[in-house]
Design an enzyme around this catalytic site. Structure first.
Site, PDB file in Angstrom:
ATOM      1  N   PHE B  44      -5.260   3.091   2.122  1.00 45.79           N
ATOM      2  CA  PHE B  44      -4.462   1.994   1.926  1.00 45.79           C
ATOM      3  C   PHE B  44      -4.522   1.377   0.623  1.00 45.79           C
ATOM      4  O   PHE B  44      -5.165   0.451   0.157  1.00 45.79           O
ATOM      5  CB  PHE B  44      -5.052   0.775   3.129  1.00 45.79           C
ATOM      6  CG  PHE B  44      -5.119   1.231   4.286  1.00 45.79           C
ATOM      7  CD1 PHE B  44      -4.005   0.737   5.111  1.00 45.79           C
ATOM      8  CD2 PHE B  44      -6.056   1.994   4.730  1.00 45.79           C
ATOM      9  CE1 PHE B  44      -4.037   1.086   6.563  1.00 45.79           C
ATOM     10  CE2 PHE B  44      -6.141   2.249   6.279  1.00 45.79           C
ATOM     11  CZ  PHE B  44      -4.972   2.090   7.117  1.00 45.79           C
ATOM     12  N   PRO B  45      -3.994   1.937  -0.397  1.00 47.42           N
ATOM     13  CA  PRO B  45      -3.938   1.732  -1.681  1.00 47.42           C
ATOM     14  C   PRO B  45      -3.219   0.305  -1.740  1.00 47.42           C
ATOM     15  O   PRO B  45      -2.299  -0.007  -1.079  1.00 47.42           O
ATOM     16  CB  PRO B  45      -3.003   2.500  -2.788  1.00 47.42           C
ATOM     17  CG  PRO B  45      -2.513   3.399  -1.656  1.00 47.42           C
ATOM     18  CD  PRO B  45      -3.246   3.235  -0.281  1.00 47.42           C
ATOM     19  N   HIS B  46      -3.669  -0.600  -2.550  1.00 44.60           N
ATOM     20  CA  HIS B  46      -3.159  -1.926  -2.482  1.00 44.60           C
ATOM     21  C   HIS B  46      -3.279  -2.962  -3.731  1.00 44.60           C
ATOM     22  O   HIS B  46      -4.478  -2.659  -4.502  1.00 44.60           O
ATOM     23  CB  HIS B  46      -3.547  -2.818  -1.228  1.00 44.60           C
ATOM     24  CG  HIS B  46      -5.316  -2.975  -1.346  1.00 44.60           C
ATOM     25  ND1 HIS B  46      -6.090  -2.111  -0.760  1.00 44.60           N
ATOM     26  CD2 HIS B  46      -6.138  -4.021  -2.052  1.00 44.60           C
ATOM     27  CE1 HIS B  46      -7.141  -2.270  -0.916  1.00 44.60           C
ATOM     28  NE2 HIS B  46      -7.340  -3.728  -1.782  1.00 44.60           N
ATOM     29  N   GLY B  47      -2.607  -3.935  -4.143  1.00 44.23           N
ATOM     30  CA  GLY B  47      -2.803  -4.793  -5.032  1.00 44.23           C
ATOM     31  C   GLY B  47      -1.761  -5.681  -5.302  1.00 44.23           C
ATOM     32  O   GLY B  47      -0.754  -5.569  -4.686  1.00 44.23           O
ATOM     33  N   ILE B  82       0.485  -0.972  -0.165  1.00 42.75           N
ATOM     34  CA  ILE B  82       0.562  -2.560   0.271  1.00 42.75           C
ATOM     35  C   ILE B  82       0.835  -3.349  -1.322  1.00 42.75           C
ATOM     36  O   ILE B  82      -0.349  -3.240  -1.840  1.00 42.75           O
ATOM     37  CB  ILE B  82      -0.419  -3.248   1.044  1.00 42.75           C
ATOM     38  CG1 ILE B  82      -0.603  -2.321   2.386  1.00 42.75           C
ATOM     39  CG2 ILE B  82      -0.240  -4.653   1.324  1.00 42.75           C
ATOM     40  CD1 ILE B  82      -1.674  -2.532   3.011  1.00 42.75           C
TER      41      ILE B  82
END
Lengths: 118, 131
Positions: B44-47, B82
């Site tokens: 779930f890479p996110h930022g 995300i």
């Protein structure tokens, strides 16, 4: 995007990340989801590296605004500053569309117009 | 090209972000904090960034799996990228993240995600709600 804007926005993005990790409620929430937040020092090092590449006067301006506001740099939405929601003068847009970093005359935040495909 | 770069490029083409390389760097920094590969083949890479237009989720799958330094050391096959604008509160994207992570705890959903072939089928897995 001009290099100094890239650096400033990158700095702000890192500050958001660092704040999330330092905020007990947010970091607890992320840990409860299964994320390991062990690299805070690496983030701080990356921040230091970016900050060192920003002209001192601009960095000082950013740091001062970041202490005062949650976000020192904001996009422009329509004809308003997204920080204080005050309408921006027409002269603002000619500078902003020339890729200059412009200050909101009302709240002092740094404003930037981002361009997207479509 | 890295998995992150490939996903971000897609979002740039769709007009969801303003600068591919900029978002790639932000996401790599996030991975330095700790891998977003939570195991079971899912990451779930996110930022959040000023260079993001609106809250966006990109679903991607690798049939062979990719080394994403996942917590269980296994290859990652499913990615949920995300991205949220800086001005969006952390609570908005964290709620979405939490929701998606809950989803993959159900083995049946995970199996379906591994096989999903088109967008309508993907939406069905999420209960048919596009929002």
């Amino acid at each position: 995007m001009r290099e100094e804007f890239r650096l400033l926005i990158g700095l702000q993005d890192l500050d958001i990340m660092i704040k999330e990790v330092k905020d007990k409620a947010t970091s607890q929430e992320l840990k409860s989801m299964g994320f390991k937040l062990t690299g805070l020092e690496e983030l701080q090092e990356a921040r230091h590296e970016i900050a060192a590449r920003i002209p001192v006067a601009l960095l000082n301006r950013y740091e001062k605004l970041a202490k005062r506001y949650k976000l020192a740099i904001l996009p422009v939405s329509g004809d308003k500053c997204l920080g204080c929601f005050v309408k921006l003068p027409t002269s603002f847009f000619s500078s902003a569309y020339s890729h200059e970093l412009v200050t909101c005359e009302n709240c002092g935040r740094l404003l930037y117009i981002l361009r997207f495909n479509q | 090209m890295s998995a992150i770069q490939e996903m971000v490029r897609h979002l740039e083409k769709m007009g969801k972000i303003s600068d591919e390389q900029f978002i790639v760097e932000m996401l790599k920094n996030r991975e330095h904090l700790g891998s977003t590969g939570l195991g079971k083949g899912v990451a779930f890479p996110h930022g959040r960034s000023l260079a993001i237009k609106q809250l966006s989720v990109l679903f991607a799958r690798s049939s062979g799996g990719i080394d994403f330094e996942a917590l269980d050391g296994k290859p990652t096959k499913i990615f949920f990228l995300i991205l949220a604008p800086s001005e969006e509160g952390a609570d908005v994207y964290l709620a979405l993240l939490s929701e998606l992570i809950s989803l993959i705890q159900k083995p049946s959903k995970l199996d379906k995600l591994m096989q999903v072939k088109d967008y309508p089928s993907l939406i069905d897995i999420f209960g048919g709600n596009e929002d």
